[in-house]
Each structure stands twice: as structure tokens, then as C-alpha cells.
Design a protein around this motif. Structure first.
Motif: not given
Length: 133
Positions: A11-25, A67-78
Motif C-alpha cells: 500500500q505504501e509503495e503504491a502511494y509513494l509511486r503516485e506521489v513521486h512519479p519521477t526520479p526528480e521527485d 542511504f542517499c549518498m550510497s545510491s549516488k552511482g545508481m541509475h535515477p530510476e533505480e
């Protein structure tokens, strides 16, 4: 029926995907670092002390920044998917676990006979009320 963790995460994932539809969000690392620093200011600590009787815990905000700093090398969508998964699990844990904010149970139906009916007043009662005022 109590909510299970897996369902809450979905439920939370579905909600967050709507609230944050793009990597810029999703929040930037500097925003998360600012949140961590703001957690330590006096007003936040006093508010936590007043509300919960203890100083606020800022370790989760530090973990979010790391976590954010460790994910710097990931593709934006990932990176977005990983962030949504992490936040969904955090919110699911919060929904399932008890907290100091769990004071009231949600009512599914109104209370019976509430508010109580007004008392029956006799003519003498009404007369005495008029003469008092």
C-alpha cells in the motif's frame, strides 16, 4: 483484522509511486542532510520532550542521508525504486507498530445513545428557571 507488514508495504509503495512519479521527485541528499541537522535544533528537541517525554531520535534521518549518498552511482530510476522501497518499509513499520500517537481506536459506528437525551423538564422546572434569571 490487523494489517500485515507485506500488505502495508504494498500500500505504501503504491502511494509513494503516485506521489513521486519521477526520479526528480525524491528528496536530494542535501535536503536529507538539512533534515538531519534540523532534527538537532533546540526547538525540535523541546517539542519532542514535551510531546513524548524524551529527546528526539535523529538516527533515522542520518541513515536516510547515508542511504542517499550510497545510491549516488545508481541509475535515477533505480535510485527512485530503492528510495520508494525503503520509505514504504519505514511507513509500513510505523503503521503496524504501536506508538505514543496511538491513543484512540477508530470507531466503526457511532456510540449508542450519545449524546444522551435532554432530561424531561416539568412546567414547575421551567417556571423556576424563568424566575431565577
Amino acid at each position: 483484522m490487523p494489517l500485515d507488514f507485506k500488505t502495508a508495504v504494498q500500500q505504501e509503495e503504491a502511494y509513494l509511486r503516485e506521489v513521486h512519479p519521477t526520479p526528480e521527485d525524491i528528496p536530494k541528499c542535501m535536503t536529507l542532510f538539512d533534515d538531519f541537522l534540523l532534527c538537532h535544533v533546540m526547538s525540535a528537541q523541546v517539542k519532542s520532550l514535551y510531546r513524548y517525554g524524551k529527546m528526539t531520535e535523529c538516527s533515522q534521518k542520518l541513515e536516510d542521508f547515508k542511504f542517499c549518498m550510497s545510491s549516488k552511482g545508481m541509475h535515477p530510476e533505480e535510485k527512485r525504486d530503492a528510495w520508494i522501497q525503503r520509505r514504504a518499509e519505514w511507513w509500513a513499520n510505523r503503521r503496524i507498530a504501536k506508538s505514543s500517537e496511538d491513543v484512540w481506536d477508530i470507531r466503526t459506528e457511532p456510540l449508542k445513545d450519545y449524546p444522551p437525551p435532554p432530561p424531561e423538564l416539568s412546567l414547575d422546572d421551567l417556571k423556576s428557571m424563568r424566575t431565577v434569571g
